[in-house]
Scaffold this active site. Structure first.
Site, PDB file in Angstrom:
ATOM      1  N   ASP A   1      21.640   9.160 -11.672  1.00  0.00           N
ATOM      2  CA  ASP A   1      21.861   8.380 -10.453  1.00  0.00           C
ATOM      3  C   ASP A   1      20.742   7.341 -10.291  1.00  0.00           C
ATOM      4  O   ASP A   1      19.636   7.673  -9.885  1.00  0.00           O
ATOM      5  CB  ASP A   1      21.894   9.310  -9.233  1.00  0.00           C
ATOM      6  CG  ASP A   1      22.274   8.538  -7.990  1.00  0.00           C
ATOM      7  OD1 ASP A   1      23.471   8.274  -7.810  1.00  0.00           O
ATOM      8  OD2 ASP A   1      21.367   8.146  -7.231  1.00  0.00           O
TER       9      ASP A   1
ATOM     10  N   TYR B   1      15.408   1.253  -6.968  1.00  0.00           N
ATOM     11  CA  TYR B   1      14.415   2.237  -7.410  1.00  0.00           C
ATOM     12  C   TYR B   1      13.337   1.587  -8.284  1.00  0.00           C
ATOM     13  O   TYR B   1      12.311   2.213  -8.566  1.00  0.00           O
ATOM     14  CB  TYR B   1      15.080   3.410  -8.159  1.00  0.00           C
ATOM     15  CG  TYR B   1      16.103   4.170  -7.339  1.00  0.00           C
ATOM     16  CD1 TYR B   1      16.157   4.036  -5.946  1.00  0.00           C
ATOM     17  CD2 TYR B   1      17.036   5.003  -7.941  1.00  0.00           C
ATOM     18  CE1 TYR B   1      17.106   4.715  -5.201  1.00  0.00           C
ATOM     19  CE2 TYR B   1      17.981   5.690  -7.196  1.00  0.00           C
ATOM     20  CZ  TYR B   1      18.018   5.539  -5.823  1.00  0.00           C
ATOM     21  OH  TYR B   1      18.970   6.213  -5.094  1.00  0.00           O
TER      22      TYR B   1
ATOM     23  N   LYS C   1      23.488   1.021  -8.015  1.00  0.00           N
ATOM     24  CA  LYS C   1      23.824   0.620  -6.633  1.00  0.00           C
ATOM     25  C   LYS C   1      23.436  -0.822  -6.339  1.00  0.00           C
ATOM     26  O   LYS C   1      22.374  -1.283  -6.780  1.00  0.00           O
ATOM     27  CB  LYS C   1      23.117   1.550  -5.632  1.00  0.00           C
ATOM     28  CG  LYS C   1      23.320   3.022  -5.959  1.00  0.00           C
ATOM     29  CD  LYS C   1      22.837   3.971  -4.905  1.00  0.00           C
ATOM     30  CE  LYS C   1      22.874   5.392  -5.433  1.00  0.00           C
ATOM     31  NZ  LYS C   1      21.701   5.770  -6.233  1.00  0.00           N
TER      32      LYS C   1
ATOM     33  N   HIS D   1      24.727   0.230  -1.657  1.00  0.00           N
ATOM     34  CA  HIS D   1      23.621   1.166  -1.399  1.00  0.00           C
ATOM     35  C   HIS D   1      23.487   1.500   0.093  1.00  0.00           C
ATOM     36  O   HIS D   1      23.279   2.647   0.470  1.00  0.00           O
ATOM     37  CB  HIS D   1      22.315   0.574  -1.946  1.00  0.00           C
ATOM     38  CG  HIS D   1      21.251   1.589  -2.231  1.00  0.00           C
ATOM     39  ND1 HIS D   1      20.332   1.451  -3.227  1.00  0.00           N
ATOM     40  CD2 HIS D   1      20.965   2.773  -1.645  1.00  0.00           C
ATOM     41  CE1 HIS D   1      19.538   2.503  -3.243  1.00  0.00           C
ATOM     42  NE2 HIS D   1      19.893   3.314  -2.289  1.00  0.00           N
TER      43      HIS D   1
END
Ligand code: A2P
Length: 318
Positions: free
Chosen positions: A36, A41, A70, A103
């Protein structure tokens, strides 16, 4: 739908870029096949290196992997959606995603990739008083551009994260391609039975992020060590009864509800521990006792952290 998504995924949020390649490789060795990821990130290049290393060593093929990424908030305008998806694909070294998700239901002003990537939350971090800058982009326009990614083969499935029930009802009124997945925070302190039931009624599968509850937030000072669901007596009792750890009981509860869970761990022992939750079942009484721990307690709430960290009051669940 999503019958090929492994129910236990590996969460990549908060893994330092310099640790990512080795961590992903270790996770593949441990048996993880579902990863994921997200542009936000800040580690997709390094995640991609880990995936490439695992494939090059013959540990796994691309087709055996499930890779989610995302769309970040600053790319909601339809003309930016494909751009953002392509950037994630390039960074990850992939030619398709298994799942691409919105997201947050929060559209922020566009920041060009060359200027700042990932753009994060603040419009101008160097300003005297930096704030978030909302963009005038309705979610239905973003979804229309997401659907085109399925048409074009960049994403096998599309989905949404952090949507509440009202946004899901709305999305189901206008979508041409239905969302395959909803990703939301869920753990025994935030059970969200109505949201889960509604998703199921619409045929939308659910992934629970932060499935271990507060643990993800201790390292970023958004929860204290005393907030851990792993110390709850009903969790400890179930762990003792099954010869498992409290973390395994909480993850088992998550998948036994029908959700996917995406725990993160950079510790090889905990990585394996978190994957070993399929060989036993919790009883109905144990499931009900863990359900009853619900406090409606959300650790990842834009209505709290946007003001605390980004000087902008922006609730979305209230
Ligand atoms: P670590 O990486 O040191 O194992 P998230 O909820 O974002 O997935 O984060 C999970 C948090 O819980 C991380 O801080 C992780 O730390 C920790 N953790 C992961 N698995 C376990 C486990 N089985 N037992 C205890 N802590 C865990």
């Amino acid at each position: 739908m999503l019958e090929d998504m492994p129910p236990i995924g590996f969460g990549l949020w908060k893994i330092a870029p310099e640790d990512c390649e080795a961590t992903v490789l270790e996770a593949v060795k441990a048996g993880y096949r579902h990863f994921d990821s997200a542009a936000d990130y800040g580690n997709e290049v390094e995640v991609g290196r880990g995936i490439a290393a695992a494939i090059a060593r013959g540990l796994v093929t691309r087709e055996e992997l499930w890779i989610t990424s995302k769309l970040w908030n600053t790319f909601h305008a339809p003309e930016h959606v494909a751009l953002a998806c392509q950037k994630s694909l390039d960074d990850l070294g992939l030619d398709y995603l298994d799942l691409y998700m919105i997201h947050f239901p929060i559209a922020l002003d566009f920041v060009p990739i060359e200027e700042r990537y990932p753009p994060e939350w603040l419009h101008d971090p160097a300003a005297d008083e930096p704030v978030m800058k909302p963009a005038r982009v309705p979610l239905h326009e973003t979804w229309g551009a997401m659907e085109k990614l399925v048409d074009g083969g960049q994403a096998r499935h599309i989905g949404v994260c952090n949507y509440n029930t009202a946004l899901i009802h709305d999305l189901m009124r206008y979508c041409r391609i239905a969302p395959a997945e909803l990703q939301v925070e869920s753990h025994p302190y935030l059970v969200q039975p109505k949201l889960m039931r509604l998703a199921r009624d619409y045929g939308i599968h659910v992934t629970a992020f932060s499935p271990l509850g507060s643990l993800s937030y201790v390292e970023i000072d958004m929860a204290g060590p005393g907030d851990s669901v792993l110390a709850e007596p009903v969790v400890v009792a179930a762990a003792d009864a099954h010869g498992k750890t409290p973390a395994q009981v909480v993850l088992r509860w998550g998948i036994q509800r029908g959700n996917a869970v995406i725990p993160k761990s950079t510790n090889p022992g905990r990585m394996r521990e978190n994957l070993a939750v399929t060989g036993f079942s919790l009883s109905d009484a144990e499931m009900a006792a863990i359900d009853a721990l619900d406090q409606g307690r959300r650790f990842n709430d834009p209505g709290v952290f946007c003001e605390a960290a980004f000087n902008t009051f922006h609730p979305i669940y209230d």
